[in-house]
Design an enzyme around this catalytic site. Structure first.
Site, PDB file in Angstrom:
ATOM      1  N   GLU A   1       1.171  -1.249   0.061  1.00 20.50           N
ATOM      2  CA  GLU A   1      -0.781   0.036   0.071  1.00 20.50           C
ATOM      3  C   GLU A   1       0.608   1.497  -0.099  1.00 20.50           C
ATOM      4  O   GLU A   1       2.086   1.431   0.509  1.00 20.50           O
ATOM      5  CB  GLU A   1      -1.251   0.022   0.812  1.00 20.50           C
ATOM      6  CG  GLU A   1      -1.642  -0.730   1.018  1.00 20.50           C
ATOM      7  CD  GLU A   1      -2.697  -1.390   2.224  1.00 20.50           C
ATOM      8  OE1 GLU A   1      -4.113  -1.809   1.838  1.00 20.50           O
ATOM      9  OE2 GLU A   1      -2.508  -0.703   3.294  1.00 20.50           O
TER      10      GLU A   1
ATOM     11  N   CYS B   1       3.094   8.794   0.981  1.00 20.42           N
ATOM     12  CA  CYS B   1       3.851   7.345   2.057  1.00 20.42           C
ATOM     13  C   CYS B   1       3.647   6.281   1.512  1.00 20.42           C
ATOM     14  O   CYS B   1       2.885   5.415   1.593  1.00 20.42           O
ATOM     15  CB  CYS B   1       3.273   7.456   3.147  1.00 20.42           C
ATOM     16  SG  CYS B   1       3.287   6.702   4.675  1.00 20.42           S
TER      17      CYS B   1
ATOM     18  N   CYS C   1       6.467  -5.299  14.865  1.00 21.83           N
ATOM     19  CA  CYS C   1       6.649  -5.109  16.665  1.00 21.83           C
ATOM     20  C   CYS C   1       5.232  -5.452  16.683  1.00 21.83           C
ATOM     21  O   CYS C   1       4.519  -5.590  15.904  1.00 21.83           O
ATOM     22  CB  CYS C   1       6.960  -3.967  15.676  1.00 21.83           C
ATOM     23  SG  CYS C   1       8.429  -2.745  15.556  1.00 21.83           S
TER      24      CYS C   1
ATOM     25  N   CYS D   1       2.312  -3.241  15.108  1.00 15.93           N
ATOM     26  CA  CYS D   1       2.240  -3.280  14.175  1.00 15.93           C
ATOM     27  C   CYS D   1       1.670  -3.847  13.280  1.00 15.93           C
ATOM     28  O   CYS D   1       2.074  -4.910  13.205  1.00 15.93           O
ATOM     29  CB  CYS D   1       3.002  -2.528  14.052  1.00 15.93           C
ATOM     30  SG  CYS D   1       3.301  -2.512  11.456  1.00 15.93           S
TER      31      CYS D   1
ATOM     32  N   CYS E   1       6.949  -7.861   6.570  1.00 17.21           N
ATOM     33  CA  CYS E   1       7.914  -6.707   7.541  1.00 17.21           C
ATOM     34  C   CYS E   1       8.208  -8.360   8.624  1.00 17.21           C
ATOM     35  O   CYS E   1       7.426  -8.334   9.166  1.00 17.21           O
ATOM     36  CB  CYS E   1       8.081  -5.374   8.508  1.00 17.21           C
ATOM     37  SG  CYS E   1       9.285  -4.941   9.461  1.00 17.21           S
TER      38      CYS E   1
ATOM     39  N   CYS F   1      -1.480   5.055   9.900  1.00 14.69           N
ATOM     40  CA  CYS F   1      -0.172   4.656  10.094  1.00 14.69           C
ATOM     41  C   CYS F   1      -0.873   3.139  10.764  1.00 14.69           C
ATOM     42  O   CYS F   1      -1.451   3.230  11.773  1.00 14.69           O
ATOM     43  CB  CYS F   1       0.552   5.917  11.527  1.00 14.69           C
ATOM     44  SG  CYS F   1       0.442   6.921  11.013  1.00 14.69           S
TER      45      CYS F   1
HETATM   46  N1  SAH Z   1       9.134   0.025   9.797  1.00 16.47           N
HETATM   47  C1  SAH Z   1       9.541   2.107   9.778  1.00 16.47           C
HETATM   48  C2  SAH Z   1       8.638   2.466   9.277  1.00 16.47           C
HETATM   49  C3  SAH Z   1       7.318   2.246   9.096  1.00 16.47           C
HETATM   50  S1  SAH Z   1       5.958   2.491   9.757  1.00 16.47           S
HETATM   51  C4  SAH Z   1       9.526   2.434  11.049  1.00 16.47           C
HETATM   52  O1  SAH Z   1       9.099   0.884  11.796  1.00 16.47           O
HETATM   53  O2  SAH Z   1       9.571   2.538  11.761  1.00 16.47           O
HETATM   54  C5  SAH Z   1       5.870   3.656  10.126  1.00 16.47           C
HETATM   55  C6  SAH Z   1       5.611   4.381  11.463  1.00 16.47           C
HETATM   56  O3  SAH Z   1       4.039   3.694  12.464  1.00 16.47           O
HETATM   57  C7  SAH Z   1       6.358   3.693  12.808  1.00 16.47           C
HETATM   58  O4  SAH Z   1       6.868   5.031  13.418  1.00 16.47           O
HETATM   59  C8  SAH Z   1       5.544   2.532  13.762  1.00 16.47           C
HETATM   60  O5  SAH Z   1       5.788   2.436  14.226  1.00 16.47           O
HETATM   61  C9  SAH Z   1       4.372   3.650  13.377  1.00 16.47           C
HETATM   62  N2  SAH Z   1       2.666   2.157  13.295  1.00 16.47           N
HETATM   63  C10 SAH Z   1       2.614   0.704  12.905  1.00 16.47           C
HETATM   64  N3  SAH Z   1       1.553   0.529  13.663  1.00 16.47           N
HETATM   65  C11 SAH Z   1       0.710   1.391  14.236  1.00 16.47           C
HETATM   66  C12 SAH Z   1       0.285   1.512  14.960  1.00 16.47           C
HETATM   67  N4  SAH Z   1      -0.986   0.614  14.808  1.00 16.47           N
HETATM   68  N5  SAH Z   1      -0.982   2.581  15.053  1.00 16.47           N
HETATM   69  C13 SAH Z   1       0.357   3.394  14.976  1.00 16.47           C
HETATM   70  N6  SAH Z   1       0.932   3.906  14.633  1.00 16.47           N
HETATM   71  C14 SAH Z   1       1.667   2.493  14.418  1.00 16.47           C
HETATM   72 FE1  SF4 Z   2       7.785  -3.284  11.049  1.00 15.57          FE
HETATM   73 FE2  SF4 Z   2       6.023  -2.410  11.736  1.00 15.57          FE
HETATM   74 FE3  SF4 Z   2       8.286  -1.949  13.056  1.00 15.57          FE
HETATM   75 FE4  SF4 Z   2       7.292  -0.778  10.897  1.00 15.57          FE
HETATM   76  S1  SF4 Z   2       6.486  -0.710  13.077  1.00 15.57           S
HETATM   77  S2  SF4 Z   2       9.411  -2.303  11.898  1.00 15.57           S
HETATM   78  S3  SF4 Z   2       6.573  -2.704   9.731  1.00 15.57           S
HETATM   79  S4  SF4 Z   2       6.353  -4.446  12.208  1.00 15.57           S
END
Ligand code: SAH
Ligand code: SF4
Length: 368
Positions: free
Chosen positions: A91, A104, A115, A118, A111, A338
């Site tokens: 996306e 974006c 995390c 996420c 990934c 996000c």
């Molecule tokens: N992998 C990279 C970039 C993609 S994620 C990273 O982790 O930085 C982009 C941003 O969205 C990151 O700061 C991530 O922590 C945040 N993010 C992920 N899941 C989220 C959620 N459910 N709600 C709000 N922000 C989230």
């Molecule tokens: Fe990967 Fe999501 Fe963690 Fe970013 S926030 S490193 S996309 S698992």
């Protein structure tokens, strides 16, 4: 073998042309046609000799990933789903604001870093996107969104904050970044291109040396115990090493601060004590904070902190003199906010959830 010219940055295209006996200025001309003017048809590249056009047609293509869906949110946010082959889709989100337009972009199908908050991470990982698939998102978005005659550019900023960890796909990410910055391609300012990372320390050093752009670091926790849980890569690169890497990055960065992203999770990382700890752990790093209200997704174990808690947390950080913004949630009615980006990932890490199965149906419906 047919070569996709979107896979090359300027240096790569020049080398490819040299291999075929063509001069560097020819590579520059073709680069400009492809990226500055969005042209994918060699016959339309009118100042290129017919013989070279025929040669290119025989051995090369200009092939961005195909758009399989395009959804518009009530707030103007627009989400594209791209087919990247093999049953995977990623996306891309366009966020219009008064003074800028931000795209974006995704860098991986899924990934691997998992995390806990996420949606992309929960789907598992399939593969790195190619340069053509990364830059192709910008190429296609430019086509769909067109040019604004007033500002001549609708997309003024790019953030690598879509699906995936850009620094885990470093080579391709750097080549795509170089195209974004190249005056013969997109000509974006380094300050308007941001890489977001969960903190891959060695790759941060390489980005700094090879292609420094604005940097955002996904911090989300002010101590190692909590960050180990929320951002598991912290076990490999703990906070002390991460902060040192941020300081090194700043020596060559186009901006004089790092943006620390901090997702607000109710009762998990949002207390006054966490705010004080956060100030202590980031001391010595020139930074701004960007608080991100947690965006829920099916099956997620967290809730977003209440608005008054987010306000209080921001006030504590600001009282210490650090610029703190709270991200406005955009596009959540189309799951474009996000952490909600799901696309479709054929998981190779066996982390697949029921949610992914639902997405599969979604994509199938779009295609038929
Ligand atoms: N992998 C990279 C970039 C993609 S994620 C990273 O982790 O930085 C982009 C941003 O969205 C990151 O700061 C991530 O922590 C945040 N993010 C992920 N899941 C989220 C959620 N459910 N709600 C709000 N922000 C989230
Ligand atoms: Fe990967 Fe999501 Fe963690 Fe970013 S926030 S490193 S996309 S698992």
């Amino acid at each position: 073998m047919t070569v996709n010219l979107l896979d090359f940055d300027a240096a790569g295209l020049t080398a490819f042309f040299a291999e075929h006996g063509e001069k560097p200025f020819r590579a520059r001309q073709v680069l400009r046609w492809m990226h500055r003017f969005g042209q994918g048809d060699f016959d339309a590249m009118t100042d290129i000799a017919k013989s070279l056009r025929e040669k290119l047609k025989a051995m090369a293509v200009v092939l961005p990933p195909a758009i399989v869906s395009d959804k518009l949110s009530d707030d103007g946010t627009r989400k594209f789903l791209f087919d990247v082959g093999g049953g995977n889709a990623v996306e891309t989100v366009f966020i219009p604001e008064d003074d800028r337009g931000t795209l974006c972009i995704s860098t991986q199908a899924g990934c691997a870093l998992d995390c806990s908050f996420c949606s992309t991470g929960k789907q598992g990982f399939n593969r790195n996107l190619t340069v053509a698939e990364i830059i192709g998102q910008l190429w296609q978005a430019n086509h769909v969104l067109g040019f604004d005659p007033k500002s001549d550019r609708i997309i003024s900023n790019v953030v690598l904050m879509g699906m995936g960890e850009p620094l885990a796909n470093l080579e391709n990410t750097i080549q795509a970044l170089r195209l974004m910055l190249d005056d013969n391609a997109y000509g974006l300012s380094r300050r308007r291109v941001t890489v977001s990372t969960s903190g891959l320390v060695p790759a941060m050093d390489r980005l700094r040396d090879e292609c420094p752009v604005a940097l955002a670091v996904s911090l989300h926790a002010p101590n190692d115990a909590l960050r180990d849980e929320l951002v598991p890569i912290n076990r490999k690169y703990p906070l002390r090493e991460l902060m040192a890497a941020c300081q090194r990055y700043l020596e060559k960065a186009p901006r004089d601060f790092v943006t620390f992203e901090y997702v607000m999770l109710d009762g998990v990382n949002d207390s006054d004590a966490h705010a004080h700890e956060l100030l202590a752990v980031t001391r010595g790093v020139s930074c701004k904070f960007n608080l991100i209200p947690f965006n829920p997704f099916p099956g997620s174990p967290y809730r977003c902190s209440p608005p008054q808690r987010i306000r209080r947390f921001a006030e504590l950080l600001m009282a210490a003199g650090i610029v703190t913004t709270t991200r406005k949630t955009r596009g959540d009615d189309i799951d474009a906010a996000c952490g909600q980006l799901a696309g479709q990932v054929l998981d190779k890490t066996r982390r697949t959830t029921a949610q992914t199965a639902y997405r599969t149906i979604d994509l199938h419906e779009v295609r038929t």
